[in-house]
Design a protein around this motif. Sequence first.
Motif, PDB file in Angstrom:
ATOM      1  N   GLN A 178      25.836  46.755  50.329  1.00  0.00           N
ATOM      2  CA  GLN A 178      26.062  46.959  51.775  1.00  0.00           C
ATOM      3  C   GLN A 178      25.896  45.667  52.563  1.00  0.00           C
ATOM      4  OE1 GLN A 178      23.944  49.979  54.031  1.00  0.00           O
ATOM      5  NE2 GLN A 178      24.112  51.299  52.262  1.00  0.00           N
ATOM      6  N   LYS A 179      24.918  44.858  52.150  1.00  0.00           N
ATOM      7  CA  LYS A 179      24.675  43.603  52.873  1.00  0.00           C
ATOM      8  C   LYS A 179      25.646  42.504  52.458  1.00  0.00           C
ATOM      9  CE  LYS A 179      19.770  43.281  53.723  1.00  0.00           C
ATOM     10  NZ  LYS A 179      18.613  42.551  53.195  1.00  0.00           N
ATOM     11  N   GLY A 180      26.525  42.802  51.505  1.00  0.00           N
ATOM     12  CA  GLY A 180      27.513  41.805  51.076  1.00  0.00           C
ATOM     13  C   GLY A 180      26.926  40.741  50.170  1.00  0.00           C
ATOM     14  N   LEU A 181      25.905  41.083  49.401  1.00  0.00           N
ATOM     15  CA  LEU A 181      25.244  40.074  48.565  1.00  0.00           C
ATOM     16  C   LEU A 181      25.673  40.145  47.097  1.00  0.00           C
ATOM     17  CD1 LEU A 181      21.619  40.290  50.050  1.00  0.00           C
ATOM     18  CD2 LEU A 181      23.371  38.580  50.514  1.00  0.00           C
ATOM     19  N   ILE A 182      26.663  40.986  46.798  1.00  0.00           N
ATOM     20  CA  ILE A 182      27.077  41.134  45.399  1.00  0.00           C
ATOM     21  C   ILE A 182      28.522  40.656  45.228  1.00  0.00           C
ATOM     22  CG2 ILE A 182      27.326  42.748  43.450  1.00  0.00           C
ATOM     23  CD1 ILE A 182      24.454  42.606  44.465  1.00  0.00           C
ATOM     24  N   GLY A 183      28.752  39.882  44.173  1.00  0.00           N
ATOM     25  CA  GLY A 183      30.099  39.440  43.845  1.00  0.00           C
ATOM     26  C   GLY A 183      30.407  39.741  42.382  1.00  0.00           C
ATOM     27  N   PHE A 184      31.681  39.945  42.080  1.00  0.00           N
ATOM     28  CA  PHE A 184      32.093  40.100  40.688  1.00  0.00           C
ATOM     29  C   PHE A 184      32.944  38.899  40.318  1.00  0.00           C
ATOM     30  CE2 PHE A 184      31.759  44.935  41.322  1.00  0.00           C
ATOM     31  CZ  PHE A 184      30.429  44.925  40.907  1.00  0.00           C
ATOM     32  N   GLU A 185      32.705  38.379  39.133  1.00  0.00           N
ATOM     33  CA  GLU A 185      33.344  37.124  38.745  1.00  0.00           C
ATOM     34  C   GLU A 185      34.230  37.338  37.520  1.00  0.00           C
ATOM     35  OE1 GLU A 185      30.840  33.523  39.041  1.00  0.00           O
ATOM     36  OE2 GLU A 185      31.213  33.329  36.902  1.00  0.00           O
ATOM     37  N   ILE A 186      35.512  37.057  37.696  1.00  0.00           N
ATOM     38  CA  ILE A 186      36.432  37.125  36.556  1.00  0.00           C
ATOM     39  C   ILE A 186      36.299  35.802  35.812  1.00  0.00           C
ATOM     40  CG2 ILE A 186      38.848  37.308  35.851  1.00  0.00           C
ATOM     41  CD1 ILE A 186      39.414  38.609  38.582  1.00  0.00           C
ATOM     42  N   LYS A 187      36.010  35.853  34.526  1.00  0.00           N
ATOM     43  CA  LYS A 187      35.890  34.609  33.773  1.00  0.00           C
ATOM     44  C   LYS A 187      37.182  34.364  33.013  1.00  0.00           C
ATOM     45  CE  LYS A 187      33.094  32.383  30.241  1.00  0.00           C
ATOM     46  NZ  LYS A 187      31.986  32.584  29.311  1.00  0.00           N
ATOM     47  N   VAL A 188      37.924  33.373  33.457  1.00  0.00           N
ATOM     48  CA  VAL A 188      39.174  33.042  32.771  1.00  0.00           C
ATOM     49  C   VAL A 188      38.899  31.949  31.739  1.00  0.00           C
ATOM     50  CG1 VAL A 188      41.565  32.269  33.120  1.00  0.00           C
ATOM     51  CG2 VAL A 188      40.472  33.670  34.835  1.00  0.00           C
ATOM     52  N   GLY A 189      37.796  31.262  31.874  1.00  0.00           N
ATOM     53  CA  GLY A 189      37.473  30.236  30.891  1.00  0.00           C
ATOM     54  C   GLY A 189      36.183  29.541  31.223  1.00  0.00           C
ATOM     55  N   ARG A 203      32.319  40.514  46.731  1.00  0.00           N
ATOM     56  CA  ARG A 203      33.067  39.265  46.712  1.00  0.00           C
ATOM     57  C   ARG A 203      33.773  39.148  45.366  1.00  0.00           C
ATOM     58  NH1 ARG A 203      32.197  39.613  51.659  1.00  0.00           N
ATOM     59  NH2 ARG A 203      30.086  39.274  52.360  1.00  0.00           N
ATOM     60  N   ILE A 204      34.932  38.498  45.381  1.00  0.00           N
ATOM     61  CA  ILE A 204      35.646  38.311  44.116  1.00  0.00           C
ATOM     62  C   ILE A 204      35.667  36.817  43.789  1.00  0.00           C
ATOM     63  CG2 ILE A 204      37.786  38.725  42.840  1.00  0.00           C
ATOM     64  CD1 ILE A 204      36.464  41.312  43.846  1.00  0.00           C
ATOM     65  N   TRP A 205      35.069  36.461  42.668  1.00  0.00           N
ATOM     66  CA  TRP A 205      35.023  35.071  42.212  1.00  0.00           C
ATOM     67  C   TRP A 205      35.807  34.932  40.907  1.00  0.00           C
ATOM     68  CZ3 TRP A 205      30.399  31.429  43.058  1.00  0.00           C
ATOM     69  CH2 TRP A 205      29.873  31.596  44.347  1.00  0.00           C
ATOM     70  N   VAL A 206      36.322  33.739  40.684  1.00  0.00           N
ATOM     71  CA  VAL A 206      37.012  33.494  39.410  1.00  0.00           C
ATOM     72  C   VAL A 206      36.503  32.187  38.826  1.00  0.00           C
ATOM     73  CG1 VAL A 206      39.230  33.094  38.293  1.00  0.00           C
ATOM     74  CG2 VAL A 206      39.094  34.701  40.199  1.00  0.00           C
ATOM     75  N   LYS A 207      36.085  32.231  37.582  1.00  0.00           N
ATOM     76  CA  LYS A 207      35.631  31.019  36.903  1.00  0.00           C
ATOM     77  C   LYS A 207      36.709  30.529  35.942  1.00  0.00           C
ATOM     78  CE  LYS A 207      32.060  29.014  34.023  1.00  0.00           C
ATOM     79  NZ  LYS A 207      30.881  29.232  33.187  1.00  0.00           N
ATOM     80  N   LEU A 208      37.035  29.259  36.058  1.00  0.00           N
ATOM     81  CA  LEU A 208      38.082  28.681  35.209  1.00  0.00           C
ATOM     82  C   LEU A 208      37.520  27.588  34.319  1.00  0.00           C
ATOM     83  CD1 LEU A 208      40.739  28.110  38.014  1.00  0.00           C
ATOM     84  CD2 LEU A 208      40.750  29.943  36.336  1.00  0.00           C
ATOM     85  N   GLY A 209      38.115  27.455  33.145  1.00  0.00           N
ATOM     86  CA  GLY A 209      37.817  26.299  32.303  1.00  0.00           C
ATOM     87  C   GLY A 209      38.708  25.134  32.720  1.00  0.00           C
ATOM     88  N   GLU A 222      46.106  34.983  46.454  1.00  0.00           N
ATOM     89  CA  GLU A 222      45.504  36.323  46.413  1.00  0.00           C
ATOM     90  C   GLU A 222      44.217  36.376  47.241  1.00  0.00           C
ATOM     91  OE1 GLU A 222      46.625  39.212  45.297  1.00  0.00           O
ATOM     92  OE2 GLU A 222      48.480  38.229  44.732  1.00  0.00           O
ATOM     93  N   GLY A 223      43.790  35.207  47.741  1.00  0.00           N
ATOM     94  CA  GLY A 223      42.621  35.181  48.632  1.00  0.00           C
ATOM     95  C   GLY A 223      41.304  35.540  47.968  1.00  0.00           C
ATOM     96  N   VAL A 224      41.088  35.062  46.731  1.00  0.00           N
ATOM     97  CA  VAL A 224      39.772  35.318  46.114  1.00  0.00           C
ATOM     98  C   VAL A 224      38.713  34.577  46.928  1.00  0.00           C
ATOM     99  CG1 VAL A 224      40.671  35.671  43.795  1.00  0.00           C
ATOM    100  CG2 VAL A 224      39.968  33.383  44.481  1.00  0.00           C
ATOM    101  N   ASP A 225      37.477  35.024  46.851  1.00  0.00           N
ATOM    102  CA  ASP A 225      36.436  34.401  47.668  1.00  0.00           C
ATOM    103  C   ASP A 225      36.036  33.030  47.131  1.00  0.00           C
ATOM    104  OD1 ASP A 225      35.689  36.479  49.727  1.00  0.00           O
ATOM    105  OD2 ASP A 225      35.648  37.664  47.897  1.00  0.00           O
ATOM    106  N   ALA A 226      36.046  32.868  45.815  1.00  0.00           N
ATOM    107  CA  ALA A 226      35.691  31.560  45.268  1.00  0.00           C
ATOM    108  C   ALA A 226      36.391  31.312  43.942  1.00  0.00           C
ATOM    109  CB  ALA A 226      34.185  31.467  45.060  1.00  0.00           C
ATOM    110  N   VAL A 227      36.758  30.048  43.755  1.00  0.00           N
ATOM    111  CA  VAL A 227      37.256  29.607  42.457  1.00  0.00           C
ATOM    112  C   VAL A 227      36.268  28.569  41.958  1.00  0.00           C
ATOM    113  CG1 VAL A 227      39.095  28.449  41.210  1.00  0.00           C
ATOM    114  CG2 VAL A 227      39.630  29.785  43.224  1.00  0.00           C
ATOM    115  N   TRP A 228      35.819  28.740  40.744  1.00  0.00           N
ATOM    116  CA  TRP A 228      34.826  27.833  40.189  1.00  0.00           C
ATOM    117  C   TRP A 228      35.443  27.190  38.954  1.00  0.00           C
ATOM    118  CZ3 TRP A 228      30.012  30.227  37.374  1.00  0.00           C
ATOM    119  CH2 TRP A 228      29.354  29.221  36.670  1.00  0.00           C
ATOM    120  N   ILE A 229      35.553  25.866  39.000  1.00  0.00           N
ATOM    121  CA  ILE A 229      36.154  25.142  37.873  1.00  0.00           C
ATOM    122  C   ILE A 229      35.061  24.419  37.088  1.00  0.00           C
ATOM    123  CG2 ILE A 229      37.776  23.320  37.217  1.00  0.00           C
ATOM    124  CD1 ILE A 229      39.145  23.942  39.992  1.00  0.00           C
TER     125      ILE A 229
END
Lengths: 450, 333
Positions: free
Chosen positions: A211-222, A290-296, A311-318
């Motif tokens: 509810q407070k917006g403190l949780i994100g799910f992270e798709i790990k692409v690499g 939040r939707i995060w994506v982790k890339l290699g 697609e407007g994900v909240d964060a991309v992490w390389i």
Amino acid sequence: MKIFLTLHRFYSLFSDLAEIWGSYPFREIIERARKGVDAMYPADALKPSIMLLKGANIYKHPTRYATLDELLLLPPAFTPLRLKKMSELLREPVFTDVDLRHSLGGFNVMMPVMVASMGSVHVANKISLEIARGAARMGIPMGIGENVATMWGYSKRVKSGQPCFKERVMTYLENLDGDVGGVTIQQSVEDAYNELWNRVYSDPDIEPFIQKGLIGFEIKVGQGSKPGLGGEVRLSREEAERLMDKYHLSEDPRSAVRDRVERHSAPGTFLPEILRGMIRMMRNNYPRCRIWVKLGPFRDLPEVLDVLTSEGVDAVWIDGREGGTGMSPYASMRHLGLPLIAALCSISRQLESRVGSTSFIVSGRLYDGGHLVKCLCLGLDGVAFGRPVAVSAWIAGSRGVENYLKTVELEAKMLISALGKYRVRDLSREDLGCLDRDIAESLGVRYVYS
Amino acid sequence: METEVSVELQRLAEVLRQSWKQVRTPKMKAILKVQDVACDAMRRYLKSKGFIELLPPIIGPVTDPGIRGAKQATIDYYGREYKVMSSAILYKQVAVSGLGKIFFMSPNVRLEPIDSALTGRHLVEFVQLDLEIAEASYFDAMAVAEQLLSEAVNAVRDTCQKELELLGRQLPTIKPPFKKLTYDETIEYLRMRGVKVRYGVEIPWDAEQLLSKLIGEPFFVIDYPRGARGFYDREDERRPGILRDFDLIYPEGYGECASGAEREYRYEKVLERMKETGEDPRKYGWYLEMLREGIPPSAGFGIGVERLTRYLCGLDFVWEARLCPKLAGIYSP
């Protein structure tokens, strides 16, 4: 005189042997011959604290490729923003006046740093609660890597010394002070078997934090050191037997001769439309996360970023090739993927003309305030630290994590104020210089010798 | 952590704790009578059109994963895991491969997110009239859906005057065929009225409720974009990224009535779509094996019986339309 001659003879003999030894990877081949598949990994799960350091072997050849050390921060003499800050403060600003508060992937953070998602590897999981406490008290986000719930249990420990998934989540959330920070959760193909994200999303204990917006799910692409490979963990035979249904194992643990077997996790299969569909599915199913994506460090990073930002994900992490070395085979650490700085060169276009609200985060052998500030100058929103936080937790628990992060915070403030700036968003490429002409050109920064 | 939501949940829990008393009230008796008449009318209509009613499967190795963030209920099945049906979609595909036109009155369990308890439209345990037609298009399925709804409305209006009076409900007359809006048109319609909606995901509940009030008659939203629905909704080959699917929406703010689609029945396509949902294909072993062997194309939908009852009776909350209802996170009889 005679003693010198004898010493010389021994020295020559030793030098010759050392030269022969050093001219060919004898040690490695002997290790492979003796230990077989066991020699492929730097990890030794029996001595977890040693394992924490052994993955660092790849740094043995630091000159093999360029790092962020090629970049320098270049303070100016004329500092209009310092004057502006002075008028705000009614006194000369000092470095402690730098404001590091920022927004990272949809979370408010006390500084633009996050704790990299550490997964189920024994050594990382064992100290995970210390890390969670330290990160939460510092008000920075923390990732939870894949396979934790599947390996160590969702809400009950399957092994007394290893915290379960929910302990990691709740320890972090309950130590937060106010609405800063946030936790991101990865789900591997195998975690999906048990619907990890759905379970989190419908968990009454986690609900107030959703509810407070403190949780994100992270798709790990690499992941940095093993782009294109899935998670790897070495398990005891008993652990492996428990997980046989859900993972691909190197051999049947019931008939294995070795004490340990490797658990291979699938890397996932992606196409632009699969990734797009996946993000939409997550927005659809978890609208309050939040939707995060982790890339290699993939060669097609620019194309992938185009999909993710549109697609407007909240964060991309390389994660550069220097990162995520916790449990990677030697072969991948040596041969796979782009170094972080090369990855940054390849996405220079996207960093320069940022569109949308997606945060960009990087990681890979980053460990001090200088690394953080250089990344911010390049147009990134933050950095992720893995190994330094884990080492700090091993040495001095959550206090160690806090101490370490405080040094980063102070260093960053010093360096940013030296540039005559006091806010994260004021940093830019003008604050950087590069020692290498090609890299300077690719990154769009000044070549220092020009 | 005491929030407004948790106070509201506690109040609801207090009501549901004694839900066994409800059935004795004249209101509840009227509601259940209306439900019975509506179900009977739908059954009769379907049977007259050659549908066969099958006994619904309750548990299996896998169930419908396309349930918007809800979790599936798992049971220990002799040391292995079984899922309680979140919908019988996969089994409908099994059934049409032999029988052509089928339906189940299918009990479903979905462990919905806690915030769903207060939407007035979610139950954890509910029943769907779930039907499937072999070799049919989604337009064929929509034709059945609109006919079914009008059969239920007409039967209740004709035979439950006393109950409707007690409930203070005046049922409108509805006439198929219903209006069809594409997803894109719907988003445009909402945006023109100042509603912020994200493209590419299912229409949020509050926006759907608003639509349902504004349009004033039952209508379909068709052609959702890929990513907004489960892997089994078929993509239109001539319009990549668009699914051949639909939602039927009640008027008067009652929201979704039915959800349906043409099914993806080709093995490779299903595998590809499964990746989008992060699903582990190994889990779907038997299903994929069946697809690889080949099944007929089909289309179908499910109508939530409690939501239908809510609409017919004009109730504020869907949980009023069920004996001993179960809501997310609330432990009740």
